[in-house]
Scaffold this active site. Sequence first.
Site, PDB file in Angstrom:
ATOM      1  N   GLY A 115      41.573  17.638 -89.890  1.00 25.22           N
ATOM      2  CA  GLY A 115      41.462  16.887 -88.653  1.00 25.22           C
ATOM      3  C   GLY A 115      41.469  17.773 -87.425  1.00 25.22           C
ATOM      4  N   LYS A 118      37.467  19.645 -87.691  1.00 26.68           N
ATOM      5  CA  LYS A 118      36.762  18.636 -88.480  1.00 26.68           C
ATOM      6  C   LYS A 118      35.395  19.110 -88.949  1.00 26.68           C
ATOM      7  CE  LYS A 118      38.801  14.393 -86.559  1.00 26.68           C
ATOM      8  NZ  LYS A 118      38.981  13.438 -87.663  1.00 26.68           N
ATOM      9  N   SER A 138      38.117  15.754 -92.003  1.00 32.01           N
ATOM     10  CA  SER A 138      37.266  15.168 -93.030  1.00 32.01           C
ATOM     11  C   SER A 138      35.784  15.208 -92.641  1.00 32.01           C
ATOM     12  CB  SER A 138      37.649  13.716 -93.261  1.00 32.01           C
ATOM     13  OG  SER A 138      38.997  13.628 -93.637  1.00 32.01           O
ATOM     14  N   ASN A 163      46.462   8.790 -83.458  1.00 32.96           N
ATOM     15  CA  ASN A 163      45.009   8.936 -83.393  1.00 32.96           C
ATOM     16  C   ASN A 163      44.322   7.839 -84.169  1.00 32.96           C
ATOM     17  OD1 ASN A 163      43.123  10.036 -85.761  1.00 32.96           O
ATOM     18  ND2 ASN A 163      45.220  10.741 -86.173  1.00 32.96           N
ATOM     19  N   ARG A 164      43.182   7.429 -83.624  1.00 39.55           N
ATOM     20  CA  ARG A 164      42.291   6.524 -84.347  1.00 39.55           C
ATOM     21  C   ARG A 164      40.865   7.025 -84.182  1.00 39.55           C
ATOM     22  NH1 ARG A 164      44.236   2.773 -80.139  1.00 39.55           N
ATOM     23  NH2 ARG A 164      42.732   2.716 -78.423  1.00 39.55           N
ATOM     24  N   PHE A 167      37.211   8.996 -88.103  1.00 37.13           N
ATOM     25  CA  PHE A 167      36.382   9.951 -88.831  1.00 37.13           C
ATOM     26  C   PHE A 167      35.044  10.224 -88.178  1.00 37.13           C
ATOM     27  CE2 PHE A 167      39.303   8.045 -91.833  1.00 37.13           C
ATOM     28  CZ  PHE A 167      40.070   9.176 -92.061  1.00 37.13           C
ATOM     29  N   ASN A 237      40.758  11.849-100.173  1.00 33.06           N
ATOM     30  CA  ASN A 237      41.823  10.996 -99.650  1.00 33.06           C
ATOM     31  C   ASN A 237      41.891   9.673-100.386  1.00 33.06           C
ATOM     32  OD1 ASN A 237      41.540   8.411 -97.803  1.00 33.06           O
ATOM     33  ND2 ASN A 237      39.606   9.514 -97.717  1.00 33.06           N
ATOM     34  N   VAL A 238      43.094   9.196-100.542  1.00 40.20           N
ATOM     35  CA  VAL A 238      43.304   7.861-101.104  1.00 40.20           C
ATOM     36  C   VAL A 238      44.228   7.167-100.118  1.00 40.20           C
ATOM     37  CG1 VAL A 238      43.943   6.574-103.157  1.00 40.20           C
ATOM     38  CG2 VAL A 238      43.261   8.944-103.354  1.00 40.20           C
ATOM     39  N   SER A 240      43.347   5.173 -97.005  1.00 36.94           N
ATOM     40  CA  SER A 240      42.969   4.229 -95.968  1.00 36.94           C
ATOM     41  C   SER A 240      44.037   3.148 -95.843  1.00 36.94           C
ATOM     42  CB  SER A 240      41.630   3.578 -96.290  1.00 36.94           C
ATOM     43  OG  SER A 240      41.415   2.535 -95.369  1.00 36.94           O
ATOM     44  N   ASN A 242      43.962   0.235 -94.426  1.00 39.58           N
ATOM     45  CA  ASN A 242      43.564  -1.125 -94.079  1.00 39.58           C
ATOM     46  C   ASN A 242      43.762  -2.156 -95.175  1.00 39.58           C
ATOM     47  OD1 ASN A 242      42.721  -0.063 -91.606  1.00 39.58           O
ATOM     48  ND2 ASN A 242      40.843   0.642 -92.574  1.00 39.58           N
ATOM     49  N   THR A 243      43.797  -1.696 -96.385  1.00 41.32           N
ATOM     50  CA  THR A 243      43.882  -2.643 -97.487  1.00 41.32           C
ATOM     51  C   THR A 243      45.215  -2.455 -98.208  1.00 41.32           C
ATOM     52  OG1 THR A 243      41.596  -2.019 -97.746  1.00 41.32           O
ATOM     53  CG2 THR A 243      42.449  -3.606 -99.307  1.00 41.32           C
ATOM     54  N   LYS A 280      44.891  13.456-101.326  1.00 49.34           N
ATOM     55  CA  LYS A 280      45.760  13.325-100.154  1.00 49.34           C
ATOM     56  C   LYS A 280      46.189  11.869-100.042  1.00 49.34           C
ATOM     57  CE  LYS A 280      46.112  14.414 -95.262  1.00 49.34           C
ATOM     58  NZ  LYS A 280      45.523  15.172 -94.154  1.00 49.34           N
ATOM     59  N   GLY A 331      53.388  13.764 -86.469  1.00 49.40           N
ATOM     60  CA  GLY A 331      54.414  14.517 -85.751  1.00 49.40           C
ATOM     61  C   GLY A 331      55.817  14.144 -86.211  1.00 49.40           C
ATOM     62  N   GLY A 360      55.045  16.179 -89.591  1.00 46.40           N
ATOM     63  CA  GLY A 360      56.152  16.455 -88.688  1.00 46.40           C
ATOM     64  C   GLY A 360      56.801  17.813 -88.849  1.00 46.40           C
TER      65      GLY A 360
HETATM   66  C1  LIG Z   1      44.044  13.921 -84.261  1.00 46.98           C
HETATM   67  C2  LIG Z   1      44.211  13.911 -85.746  1.00 46.98           C
HETATM   68  C3  LIG Z   1      43.097  13.844 -86.571  1.00 46.98           C
HETATM   69  C4  LIG Z   1      43.244  13.843 -87.951  1.00 46.98           C
HETATM   70  N1  LIG Z   1      42.135  13.785 -88.742  1.00 46.98           N
HETATM   71  C5  LIG Z   1      42.271  13.808 -90.102  1.00 46.98           C
HETATM   72  C6  LIG Z   1      41.130  13.795 -90.951  1.00 46.98           C
HETATM   73  O1  LIG Z   1      39.994  13.803 -90.500  1.00 46.98           O
HETATM   74  N2  LIG Z   1      41.332  13.789 -92.290  1.00 46.98           N
HETATM   75  C7  LIG Z   1      42.576  13.818 -92.837  1.00 46.98           C
HETATM   76  O2  LIG Z   1      42.706  13.832 -94.054  1.00 46.98           O
HETATM   77  N3  LIG Z   1      43.674  13.861 -92.050  1.00 46.98           N
HETATM   78  C8  LIG Z   1      43.554  13.850 -90.711  1.00 46.98           C
HETATM   79  N4  LIG Z   1      44.671  13.890 -89.924  1.00 46.98           N
HETATM   80  C9  LIG Z   1      46.006  13.903 -90.548  1.00 46.98           C
HETATM   81  C10 LIG Z   1      46.578  15.298 -90.606  1.00 46.98           C
HETATM   82  O3  LIG Z   1      45.808  16.112 -91.469  1.00 46.98           O
HETATM   83  C11 LIG Z   1      48.021  15.266 -91.122  1.00 46.98           C
HETATM   84  O4  LIG Z   1      48.018  14.739 -92.429  1.00 46.98           O
HETATM   85  C12 LIG Z   1      48.942  14.432 -90.262  1.00 46.98           C
HETATM   86  O5  LIG Z   1      48.644  14.614 -88.907  1.00 46.98           O
HETATM   87  C13 LIG Z   1      50.414  14.764 -90.499  1.00 46.98           C
HETATM   88  O6  LIG Z   1      50.750  16.058 -90.134  1.00 46.98           O
HETATM   89  P1  LIG Z   1      51.447  16.452 -88.721  1.00 46.98           P
HETATM   90  O7  LIG Z   1      52.631  15.571 -88.535  1.00 46.98           O
HETATM   91  O8  LIG Z   1      51.794  17.893 -88.830  1.00 46.98           O
HETATM   92  O9  LIG Z   1      50.416  16.211 -87.682  1.00 46.98           O
HETATM   93  C14 LIG Z   1      44.540  13.897 -88.533  1.00 46.98           C
HETATM   94  C15 LIG Z   1      45.645  13.969 -87.699  1.00 46.98           C
HETATM   95  C16 LIG Z   1      45.513  13.976 -86.326  1.00 46.98           C
HETATM   96  C17 LIG Z   1      46.732  14.044 -85.469  1.00 46.98           C
HETATM   97  C1  LIG Z   2      45.090   8.475 -92.597  1.00 47.87           C
HETATM   98  O1  LIG Z   2      45.758   7.412 -92.007  1.00 47.87           O
HETATM   99  C2  LIG Z   2      45.082   6.883 -90.907  1.00 47.87           C
HETATM  100  C3  LIG Z   2      45.989   5.837 -90.276  1.00 47.87           C
HETATM  101  O2  LIG Z   2      47.290   5.958 -90.696  1.00 47.87           O
HETATM  102  C4  LIG Z   2      43.773   6.286 -91.354  1.00 47.87           C
HETATM  103  O3  LIG Z   2      43.046   5.814 -90.249  1.00 47.87           O
HETATM  104  C5  LIG Z   2      42.954   7.300 -92.108  1.00 47.87           C
HETATM  105  O4  LIG Z   2      41.892   6.643 -92.800  1.00 47.87           O
HETATM  106  C6  LIG Z   2      43.754   8.062 -93.141  1.00 47.87           C
HETATM  107  N1  LIG Z   2      43.104   9.289 -93.497  1.00 47.87           N
HETATM  108  C7  LIG Z   2      42.266   9.388 -94.450  1.00 47.87           C
HETATM  109  C8  LIG Z   2      41.729  10.734 -94.727  1.00 47.87           C
HETATM  110  O5  LIG Z   2      41.952   8.410 -95.079  1.00 47.87           O
HETATM  111  C1  LIG Z   3      37.942   9.951 -94.205  1.00 51.94           C
HETATM  112  C2  LIG Z   3      37.763   8.949 -95.248  1.00 51.94           C
HETATM  113  O1  LIG Z   3      36.767   8.976 -95.901  1.00 51.94           O
HETATM  114  N1  LIG Z   3      38.739   8.081 -95.460  1.00 51.94           N
HETATM  115  C3  LIG Z   3      38.692   7.184 -96.568  1.00 51.94           C
HETATM  116  C4  LIG Z   3      39.910   7.370 -97.412  1.00 51.94           C
HETATM  117  O2  LIG Z   3      39.838   6.547 -98.550  1.00 51.94           O
HETATM  118  C5  LIG Z   3      39.708   5.175 -98.284  1.00 51.94           C
HETATM  119  C6  LIG Z   3      39.654   4.493 -99.600  1.00 51.94           C
HETATM  120  O3  LIG Z   3      40.827   4.765-100.266  1.00 51.94           O
HETATM  121  C7  LIG Z   3      38.497   4.903 -97.412  1.00 51.94           C
HETATM  122  O4  LIG Z   3      38.456   3.546 -97.086  1.00 51.94           O
HETATM  123  C8  LIG Z   3      38.584   5.749 -96.162  1.00 51.94           C
HETATM  124  O5  LIG Z   3      37.440   5.561 -95.370  1.00 51.94           O
END
Ligand SMILES: Cc1cc2nc3c(=O)[nH]c(=O)nc-3n(C[C@H](O)[C@H](O)[C@H](O)COP(=O)(O)O)c2cc1C
Ligand SMILES: *[C@@H]1O[C@H](CO)[C@@H](O)[C@H](O)[C@H]1NC(C)=O
Ligand SMILES: CC(=O)N[C@H]1CO[C@H](CO)[C@@H](O)[C@@H]1O
Length: 464
Positions: A115, A118, A138, A163-164, A167, A237-238, A240, A242-243, A280, A331, A360
Amino acid sequence: MLRRNQGVLRSALARGLFTRAPSPRTPIRTGLYGTVFVLSAGLFTIYYLDARSAIHRYFFPPLLRYALDAETGHKFAVQVLKSGLGPRDPVEDDTRLKTQLWGQEISNPVGIAAGFDKHGEAIDGLFNLGFSWVEIGSVTPKPQPGNPRPRVFHLPADSGLINRYGFNSEGHTSVLSRLKSRIPRFLPDENTSAALRPGAMLAVNLGKNKESAVESIEDFVAGVRTFGPYSDVLVVNVSSPNTPGLRGLQNRDLLEALLAGVTLAREQLPSTRKPKLVLKLAPDLTEAQLVEIAAVIEKTNIDGVIVSNTTTQRPSDLVHPNKSEIGGLSGAPLKQYSLAALRTLRTNLPARIPLIGCGGIFTGADALDYAKAGASLVQVYTGFGYGGAGACRRIKDELVDELAKEGLTWGDVVNKAVSELSPKGDTRVRRIEFAENTDPSLQQLIAEAEELKTLLDQLGDRKA
Ligand SMILES: Cc1cc2nc3c(=O)[nH]c(=O)nc-3n(C[C@H](O)[C@H](O)[C@H](O)COP(=O)(O)O)c2cc1C
Ligand SMILES: *[C@@H]1O[C@H](CO)[C@@H](O)[C@H](O)[C@H]1NC(C)=O
Ligand SMILES: CC(=O)N[C@H]1CO[C@H](CO)[C@@H](O)[C@@H]1O
Ligand SMILES: *[C@@H]1O[C@H](CO)[C@@H](O)[C@H](O)[C@H]1NC(C)=O
Ligand SMILES: *[C@@H]1O[C@H](CO)[C@@H](O)[C@H](O)[C@H]1NC(C)=O
C-alpha cells in the site's frame, strides 16, 4: 562521526548562512562565504542522506502533513524515494537481527507493508532505507482509479490512519514493465533474490479488479502468472471486509478453490524459480474463522501468512474528529487486534508455516511483541508514515537494544515462541495434490491467464 558532522553543520549554518555580517564584502570574504556555503551544503547532504537524521523524523513528516493533504504527501514521499535522492540507512544490520524465512537468511526482520509503493516505483529507495522486505501493490490486473478523494485521513492524536483508497492501481502491465526494467538483462535464477540484494525479499501483493466477481479467483491466478518470475513472494489477500464469513470468500470451498488455483498456477510457472505464496488476513476474523482458515492453509501449499490488514473496527478510545470516516484503520489502535489474530493463528498452524506480523508497529518493543507471538518478520506502514525515513533504522536499533538487554537474538525469541505456541507433532494433513487433469475449469482458467500474461508481456516489452 555523524554527530560531529551534525555539530559542525549546525555551527556552519549558524555562522555562515544565517547571520548577516555587517562588514563590507571583500573578495576574500566572498570567497570564504562561498567555501562555507559549499561546505555546509556538502555536510547538509551527508546529514540529509542519513535516514537517522532528526529532520527525517521531526521536520519532514510533520511538514508534509501540514503542507499537503494525506494523499499528496504520500505521493511526494514515493517520488523522492523513486528519484534515488532519498536518504539511506548507512549501518549494516546487527547480527542479532537476522531472521529466516523458508530456510533463507534475512538480514533484519523489518519490512514495508503493501500500500505504500502500490505501483512498484520506489523499490530500491525503500530497500535503501533499511527494509529487508519490500512489498509492492496491491496491483490489480486492469488499471482502476479507486475511490474518490479524500480517501486517506490522518488521526495523529491516535497515531492512526484511516484509508479507503479502494485499490487504485496502475494495473499489471505498467507495474510489470517497471519490474522488468529493474532486473538487469537476465531473469534471476533460482538462487537470485528478486530483491537483487542479499538477505532481502521482494514481494508483490496481488489485487482484484472492482468489477471482478467476488468468488472469482481469476485475477489472483493472473497475478501469479504475471509476477511470479519477478518476485520472491506473492501475497494473496483474503481480507475484504464487506462480506461476513470469510470476509467475502463466504465459505471454505471458495477459500480452498482460491488457494488451489494460485498454488497450481505457481507450480505451472515456466521459470525454475517459484515464488513463495503468502496469504494476508484481516484482523477482524473471529477465532473460529481463524481456526478454519488455518485448517485450509495446512492442507494446501501456502507458504506463510501475513497478519494483518487494516481493521474495520473503531476502538472506543479513539479521539480524533475524523475517527468515523469509512475505511480501514491502521496504526497504533490496530495493534491489539493484529497481535491477537496472529497469536491465534500461531497456535493453529504448524511451525513450518511462518507468520509475518503487521499492524501498529512504531518501536522495537512493538516488533518484539510480534516476535513473542511467533512472527518471523514484521511489516510497517503507518509507523513509517509518522516516523519518517529513519523509522526502519530506529526500530532496528531499538530492537538490538531490547534483545541485547535480554542476551537474545531475534531468532531466539521467534523460535521459542513458535515451539511453545505451534501445535505439537506433525499435524500435516495429506497435502492436496493438483494433478494436471483433475479440474478442467481450473485448467481453462490457467490457460486464459497464460494468454493474458503473454499479452501483458508483449505490451510490457513494447512499453519498456
Ligand atoms: C494508505 C494505506 C494503503 C494501504 N493499501 C494496501 C493495499 O493496497 N494492499 C494491502 O494488502 N494492504 C494495504 N494496506 C494495509 C497495510 O499493508 C497494513 O496491513 C496495515 O496498514 C497495517 O499496518 P500498519 O499499522 O503498520 O499501518 C494499506 C494501508 C494504508 C494505511
Ligand atoms: C484491508 O481492509 C480494508 C478495510 O479494512 C479493505 O478495504 C481492504 O479490501 C483490505 N485489503 C485487502 C488487500 O483486501
Ligand atoms: C486488493 C484486493 O484485491 N482485495 C480483495 C481481497 O479479497 C477479497 C475477497 O476475499 C476481494 O473482495 C477484495 O477486492
Ligand atoms: C542454486 O543453488 C543450488 C544449491 O546451492 C545449486 O545446486 C544450483 O546449481 C544453483 N543454481 C544456479 C543456477 O546457480
Ligand atoms: C478530516 O479530514 C478532512 C478531509 O481530509 C480534512 O479536511 C479535515 O481537516 C480533517 N479533520 C481534522 C480535524 O483533521
